[in-house]
Enzyme design. Sequence first.
Site, short mmCIF file in Angstrom:
data_model
loop_
_atom_site.label_atom_id
_atom_site.label_comp_id
_atom_site.label_asym_id
_atom_site.label_seq_id
_atom_site.Cartn_x
_atom_site.Cartn_y
_atom_site.Cartn_z
N GLU A 97 -40.94 85.70 27.82
CA GLU A 97 -41.07 84.54 27.42
C GLU A 97 -42.16 83.78 28.50
O GLU A 97 -42.59 82.61 28.06
CB GLU A 97 -39.68 83.74 27.37
N SER A 126 -38.26 52.81 19.96
CA SER A 126 -39.03 52.33 21.18
C SER A 126 -40.41 52.67 20.97
O SER A 126 -41.08 51.98 21.93
CB SER A 126 -38.46 53.37 22.11
N CYS A 150 -34.13 90.47 31.94
CA CYS A 150 -33.73 90.48 33.17
C CYS A 150 -32.10 90.48 33.45
O CYS A 150 -31.46 91.83 33.41
CB CYS A 150 -34.20 89.29 34.07
#
Length: 515
Positions: A176, A228, A84
Amino acid sequence: METERERVLILDFGGQYDQLIARRVRELGVYCEILPWQTPFREIEAFRPGGIIFTGGPGSVYEPGAPDTDPAVFGLGVPILGICYGCQLLAARLGGKVIPAGADAAREYGRTETAFSTENPLFRGLPGKSVTWMSHGDFISRLPEGFRDIANSEGCPTAAICDGERRFYGVQFHPEVRHTEYGREILRNFLYAVCGFHGTWTMENYRTQAVRELREKIGEERVLLALSGGVDSSVCAALLAEAVGEQLTCVFVDHGLLRKGEGDEVEAAFAHRGARLIRVNAGERFRKKLAGIRNPEEKRKRIGEEFIRVFEEESRKLGRMDYLAQGTIYSDVIESGLGSAAVIKSHHNVGGLPDTVDFREILEPLRLLFKDEVRQLGRELGLPEGLVSRQPFPGPGLAIRIIGAVTKEKLAALREADAIFREELEAAGLGERTAQYFAVLTDLRSVGVMGDGRSYDRAVALRAVETEDFMTADWAKLPYALLDRVSRRIVGEVPGVNRVLYDVTSKPPATVEYE
Ligand code: XMP
């Protein structure tokens, strides 16, 4: 980890899909990194790319001050793929012309039928015509010398361009994005057919190399890690445990705001890994800090601060550690402002970083990995699938899924309702394709009828979303039969709940979490 030779540099011109490009390249087995377009040439050279991708971006190449790159990049002798804006930049800087769409070509946005020259290496194996995703207001009106067009659409005669000699390619569309039917194949062709890579980037190779490097770096010294229970810190712990075993101490602060069974699951996963695990059951402490607090930001702040306090106390007891390890991953690095794309959201991860505890250095062994790679590495390291494929869970835990003040009773009710919802959704085989799903305890009370009696109880909201990047999300269209089962079970099994609501709001305008 053959990253020495097979490395792609993604030069970021501010497009919204830049992370997606990097993820696709990695999925295709090639290591890549994103660097901002302002990166000086010597750093680009030092990266030693085997191929370069210019991303899209919101600018126009003919405007003064538009994002640009050092022309020396074109002299590196490596293949370039411009996407692009990147395609337009390639054309403009090499002697072509880029103009606003209007006179000779139309702006294009969305799905666009595109015709390809399939004898070109970039489009090898593709059908002659397929759909691409376009989003551009400028177009290339004159090609630079040595270039020819190799794809076109109704509105754009230069939907793709190439200079085969120098191995420079440009596509006006976005390969993509999933809406480009053969986008993955086009990127694969660029990496394999044009750059000549073989796809050596695997988590198996990464594991071997990372363990070797961590051993060299850490030597005989000691490492502390705040665990965590989330995917990132768990994989980080497993990797370090493999590298340095007993020199690693993990401090797992159980703030009492975890989901059902989660604390024990984390403990079990690390029981036999050689590293030392200290579990601090601090639920009572956190509940006291949260008593009567209704404001979401205040809840988050208090939890973050208390986490640091507990963590500091524990690390002081352990004496001076040399390294502090963190499960920072590549998206955290990018989102905290590496590229020029707008910063969408800043999260505080569990606790943040204690700054009064003194460490020589911070280790971040997952810093260059995407989430799906972290999960794959976790599998390589033998972590249980339930832990590795765990959906995202906010650091402040269930506290931000209880609207209003947090109490022990509300936590117990939410834990049960949430466990029922997750169990049923997974039993229906929808766990994998639903990015995130959980229950929320609202502060709505309403009248119900149970048996012969009247109830005046709480409402649980069910939240389930589909998303790739969590920046936008669609509410999941779950089957009615599943919702019905979940609703009956929650009202039947969870005391104090007489109503179940299903959230049919996407993000935006809502967020995934309620607070
Ligand atoms: P929102 O609610 O912003 O959430 O749409 C997007 C994603 O981020 C997660 N989230 C957090 N994760 N600490 C975290 O580690 C936080 O404070 C936090 N807040 C939201 C959320 O679960 C979702 O996956």
